[in-house]
Write a protein that holds these residues in place. Structure first.
Motif, PDB file in Angstrom:
ATOM      1  N   UNK A   1       0.828  -1.207   0.000  1.00  0.00           N
ATOM      2  CA  UNK A   1       0.000   0.000   0.000  1.00  0.00           C
ATOM      3  C   UNK A   1       0.862   1.257   0.000  1.00  0.00           C
ATOM      4  N   UNK A   2       0.316   2.332  -0.552  1.00  0.00           N
ATOM      5  CA  UNK A   2       0.910   3.662  -0.467  1.00  0.00           C
ATOM      6  C   UNK A   2      -0.114   4.606   0.128  1.00  0.00           C
ATOM      7  N   UNK A   3       0.362   5.627   0.824  1.00  0.00           N
ATOM      8  CA  UNK A   3      -0.557   6.538   1.496  1.00  0.00           C
ATOM      9  C   UNK A   3       0.118   7.873   1.721  1.00  0.00           C
ATOM     10  N   UNK A   4      -0.710   8.882   1.987  1.00  0.00           N
ATOM     11  CA  UNK A   4      -0.199  10.198   2.351  1.00  0.00           C
ATOM     12  C   UNK A   4      -1.216  10.882   3.253  1.00  0.00           C
ATOM     13  N   UNK A   5      -0.791  11.943   3.906  1.00  0.00           N
ATOM     14  CA  UNK A   5      -1.689  12.721   4.745  1.00  0.00           C
ATOM     15  C   UNK A   5      -1.934  12.126   6.115  1.00  0.00           C
ATOM     16  N   UNK A   6      -0.984  11.341   6.632  1.00  0.00           N
ATOM     17  CA  UNK A   6      -1.084  10.727   7.954  1.00  0.00           C
ATOM     18  C   UNK A   6      -2.061   9.556   8.005  1.00  0.00           C
TER      19      UNK A   6
ATOM     20  N   UNK B   1      -5.026  -5.809  12.445  1.00  0.00           N
ATOM     21  CA  UNK B   1      -4.780  -4.455  11.968  1.00  0.00           C
ATOM     22  C   UNK B   1      -5.909  -3.954  11.070  1.00  0.00           C
ATOM     23  N   UNK B   2      -6.082  -2.648  11.060  1.00  0.00           N
ATOM     24  CA  UNK B   2      -6.923  -1.949  10.095  1.00  0.00           C
ATOM     25  C   UNK B   2      -6.246  -0.616   9.812  1.00  0.00           C
ATOM     26  N   UNK B   3      -6.765   0.089   8.815  1.00  0.00           N
ATOM     27  CA  UNK B   3      -6.249   1.418   8.491  1.00  0.00           C
ATOM     28  C   UNK B   3      -7.183   2.465   9.074  1.00  0.00           C
ATOM     29  N   UNK B   4      -6.602   3.538   9.597  1.00  0.00           N
ATOM     30  CA  UNK B   4      -7.386   4.653  10.101  1.00  0.00           C
ATOM     31  C   UNK B   4      -7.083   5.885   9.251  1.00  0.00           C
ATOM     32  N   UNK B   5      -8.159   6.529   8.784  1.00  0.00           N
ATOM     33  CA  UNK B   5      -8.065   7.787   8.052  1.00  0.00           C
ATOM     34  C   UNK B   5      -8.891   8.837   8.793  1.00  0.00           C
ATOM     35  N   UNK B   6      -8.802  10.072   8.342  1.00  0.00           N
ATOM     36  CA  UNK B   6      -9.536  11.158   8.979  1.00  0.00           C
ATOM     37  C   UNK B   6      -8.789  11.785  10.121  1.00  0.00           C
ATOM     38  N   UNK B   7      -8.186  10.983  10.981  1.00  0.00           N
ATOM     39  CA  UNK B   7      -7.430  11.487  12.124  1.00  0.00           C
ATOM     40  C   UNK B   7      -6.160  12.178  11.634  1.00  0.00           C
ATOM     41  N   UNK B   8      -5.967  13.416  12.027  1.00  0.00           N
ATOM     42  CA  UNK B   8      -4.771  14.193  11.667  1.00  0.00           C
ATOM     43  C   UNK B   8      -4.573  14.317  10.156  1.00  0.00           C
ATOM     44  N   UNK B   9      -5.663  14.298   9.396  1.00  0.00           N
ATOM     45  CA  UNK B   9      -5.557  14.422   7.939  1.00  0.00           C
ATOM     46  C   UNK B   9      -5.129  15.840   7.581  1.00  0.00           C
ATOM     47  N   UNK B  10      -3.896  15.975   7.056  1.00  0.00           N
ATOM     48  CA  UNK B  10      -3.370  17.314   6.791  1.00  0.00           C
ATOM     49  C   UNK B  10      -2.769  17.464   5.401  1.00  0.00           C
TER      50      UNK B  10
ATOM     51  N   UNK C   1      -6.495  15.678   1.245  1.00  0.00           N
ATOM     52  CA  UNK C   1      -6.113  15.589   2.647  1.00  0.00           C
ATOM     53  C   UNK C   1      -5.480  14.233   2.958  1.00  0.00           C
ATOM     54  N   UNK C   2      -6.014  13.178   2.325  1.00  0.00           N
ATOM     55  CA  UNK C   2      -5.452  11.851   2.541  1.00  0.00           C
ATOM     56  C   UNK C   2      -5.726  10.962   1.329  1.00  0.00           C
ATOM     57  N   UNK C   3      -4.806  10.031   1.067  1.00  0.00           N
ATOM     58  CA  UNK C   3      -4.986   9.024   0.025  1.00  0.00           C
ATOM     59  C   UNK C   3      -4.499   7.684   0.569  1.00  0.00           C
ATOM     60  N   UNK C   4      -5.278   6.644   0.337  1.00  0.00           N
ATOM     61  CA  UNK C   4      -4.869   5.268   0.562  1.00  0.00           C
ATOM     62  C   UNK C   4      -4.970   4.567  -0.777  1.00  0.00           C
ATOM     63  N   UNK C   5      -3.866   3.978  -1.281  1.00  0.00           N
ATOM     64  CA  UNK C   5      -3.857   3.535  -2.664  1.00  0.00           C
ATOM     65  C   UNK C   5      -2.990   2.297  -2.843  1.00  0.00           C
TER      66      UNK C   5
ATOM     67  N   UNK D   1      -9.963   8.282  -1.085  1.00  0.00           N
ATOM     68  CA  UNK D   1      -9.428   9.646  -1.060  1.00  0.00           C
ATOM     69  C   UNK D   1     -10.342  10.545  -0.241  1.00  0.00           C
ATOM     70  N   UNK D   2      -9.746  11.295   0.671  1.00  0.00           N
ATOM     71  CA  UNK D   2     -10.413  12.430   1.305  1.00  0.00           C
ATOM     72  C   UNK D   2      -9.876  13.668   0.603  1.00  0.00           C
TER      73      UNK D   2
END
Length: 562
Positions: A50-55, A74-83, A97-101, A183-184
């Motif tokens: 996986x690749x990601x950005x934005x915390x 495990x799981x992925x968390x988004x939204x928290x600290x999305x910058x 703000x965030x991408x999980x890809x 994507x957020x």
């Protein structure tokens, strides 16, 4: 720079996501036997591939609690600290703000492509899902497709996101190497309490929708716990009894005007209450047909169809005479008030009936007047008088302790202090109390289980899109003592919608009405423990069913149908 998911363990404390309840394994009613095209879809290799950005980060159930993952550790968390940190600027000059890809290759011979993942969300932002051209290019006019958009303002619990690509959308991705991306977007405000948890991501080259399973041996009909079923026979709506496997179908009641709905068994299994749609005045119509209005009665019959008696009749009210001609004494048309019964449910004393009475105004041209009413009444046969039980409410379900679950409606009336959601009325409290259990309008039509603790609801999900026309219905199971962690029993993408939930006497199964894609409907069973489901009827003529609450010997059915 874009990178892998952060290998840090978040501890999240968000309203609606706290607790320590172990979530269930994925239901088996939607098997996906084709291999997953996504690497580490459950994040058990800590996000390998996986690749990601934005915390974007991993959450560890051993640190944060089992409810923060759907399955595994495990799981992925988004939204928290999305910058937006490390996220690329898009061609429209915005920065997500965030991408999980993850890159995924779609086979050129795929007959369909199913994209799915489990998610749990709280607070407000908007999430887009793509099979995209690249990590930084989400324009569906290029290569790929936009799979949907949904808000993170969601009711409690883990729920399934699933969409199936066929036709033109399939042609756009078949044989392509694309990026699956959640994507957020940069233009969306992300609140401080926004949380989006993602687990068990799958992309398969097949149609992965809910499929029918074989009938369990426990549901083979023996006549001891029959269903009361409303079936459409041409323009008629009649009451039948049938076994749990759809056999031994027998007509037992045609109704006052061949329009019977919403059957409900008495707690002792000896009587059936139905809504008997008719006209007002009743039983003697007005000589002027224009004065005969749509109305409803509550009719109670014995389990064998005998001794039908009307125990309550709505009294609709005539408005202006039609066609309406304004005059000096009557310059404004008064709509007729139509009062109908839309559900019935017995109370545990085996005598009283809780019924939903709805009211709405109709003008001469058939248009509806603004506003309306929906109240739950208590009817005690043989008295024809009803007493109010709950205002701005509908679809009551009563457990063995007398607690009433019902839908609350904010009807925008100055007299209404009711908010949308699922409510509970406890008549044992002094004075009787009302509590809002689920503060989200997506969950409706609660149905108590026989144990008096669990209850099921129908949920209108936001999968695959927040667009109402594209939403999939689901059935959720709540525990009254642990309301923040319901379990999704069924993701109903094998039809348009589900309704009319009814429990088996032992609490192991539900029956529900499935509206098919052709607009007709059937009765299906649902195994509560496994999520397996299958049809009881298949001819598209069954409208709703009620399961006899107690197992008794077979009841003789008369040859003469009432």
């Amino acid at each position: 720079m874009v990178g892998v998911i952060q290998r840090i363990m978040f501890f999240i404390c968000v309203f609606g996501l706290s607790g320590g309840i172990v979530t269930a394994s994925p239901p088996s009613q939607s098997p996906m036997n084709t291999s997953n095209l996504i690497q580490d879809g459950g994040f058990e290799q800590e996000g390998e591939g996986w690749e990601a950005c934005g915390n974007v980060a991993l959450v560890d159930a051993q640190a944060a609690g089992a409810e923060f993952v759907y399955s595994g550790r495990y799981a992925v968390v988004m939204g928290v600290n999305a910058d937006g940190s490390g996220c690329p600027q898009l061609p429209d000059f915005t920065t997500p703000k965030q991408i999980l890809s993850q890159q995924v290759s779609i086979p050129g011979n795929a007959a369909a492509v199913t994209v799915s993942f489990w998610f749990r969300a709280a607070a407000g932002t908007t999430v887009d899902v793509f099979l995209a051209n690249s990590f930084y290019q989400f324009d569906p006019s290029l290569i790929g497709v936009k799979l949907g958009t949904f808000p993170t303002d969601q009711p409690p619990g883990w729920q399934l996101y699933r969409t199936v690509l066929q036709g033109e959308r399939l042609e756009r991705v078949r044989g392509q190497t694309l990026r699956f991306a959640i994507v957020i977007q940069g233009g969306t405000g992300v609140g401080p309490n926004t949380v989006l948890l993602i687990d068990d991501v799958q992309v398969i080259a097949a149609d992965g929708r809910t499929a029918a399973s074989p009938l369990p041996p426990a549901l083979r009909g023996d006549g001891s716990r029959p269903l009361a079923v409303i079936r459409a026979e041409g323009q008629n709506r009649w009451l039948y009894r049938m076994d749990t496997d759809g056999t031994n179908t027998q007509l037992i009641y045609r109704g006052l005007l061949d329009n019977v709905r919403y059957p409900a068994w008495s707690p002792n299994g000896q009587r059936i209450a139905v809504v008997d749609n008719n006209t007002w005045p009743w039983p003697t119509p007005d000589p002027d047909p224009q004065n005969n209005l749509s109305a409803s009665a509550i009719t109670v019959i014995n389990a064998d169809g005998s001794s039908a008696r009307q125990v309550y009749q709505t009294q609709s009210r005539k408005g202006s005479r039609c066609p309406f001609l304004p005059g000096p004494g009557d310059p404004t048309e008064t709509p007729s008030l139509i009062l109908r019964i839309s559900s019935v449910q017995w109370l545990p004393d085996n005598n009283r009936i809780a019924a939903t009475q709805t009211g709405f105004g109709v003008f001469c041209n058939g248009s509806l007047a603004p506003g309306g009413t929906s109240d739950i009444l208590s009817v005690t046969p043989p008295s024809p008088v009803a007493s109010p039980l709950a205002q701005y409410a509908a679809r009551p379900s009563v457990n063995r302790n007398g607690q009433v679950l019902f839908d609350g409606f904010d009807l925008s009336s100055p007299r209404s202090n009711r908010a949308d959601g699922v409510w509970e009325r406890d008549p044992g409290a002094q004075p009787p109390s009302e509590t809002r259990l689920i503060a989200h309008s997506a969950d409706r039509s609660p149905a108590w289980a026989p144990d008096g603790r669990r209850f099921a609801v129908v949920r209108q999900t936001t999968s695959p899109s927040a667009d109402v026309s594209e939403r999939t219905f689901a059935i959720m199971l709540y525990d009254r003592q642990i309301l923040n962690n319901p379990r999704m029993l069924l993701f109903a993408d094998h039809g348009r919608s589900v309704s009319s939930l009814s429990w088996s006497p032992d609490g192991a199964y539900l029956v529900y009405t499935l509206e098919r894609f052709d607009g007709r409907s059937d009765i299906w069973w649902l195994d509560v423990s496994s999520g397996a489901t299958g049809p009881i009827t298949t001819d598209g003529q069954a409208l709703e069913a009620a399961w006899r609450p107690v197992s008794q010997s077979r009841v003789h059915l008369p040859l003469v149908i009432r």
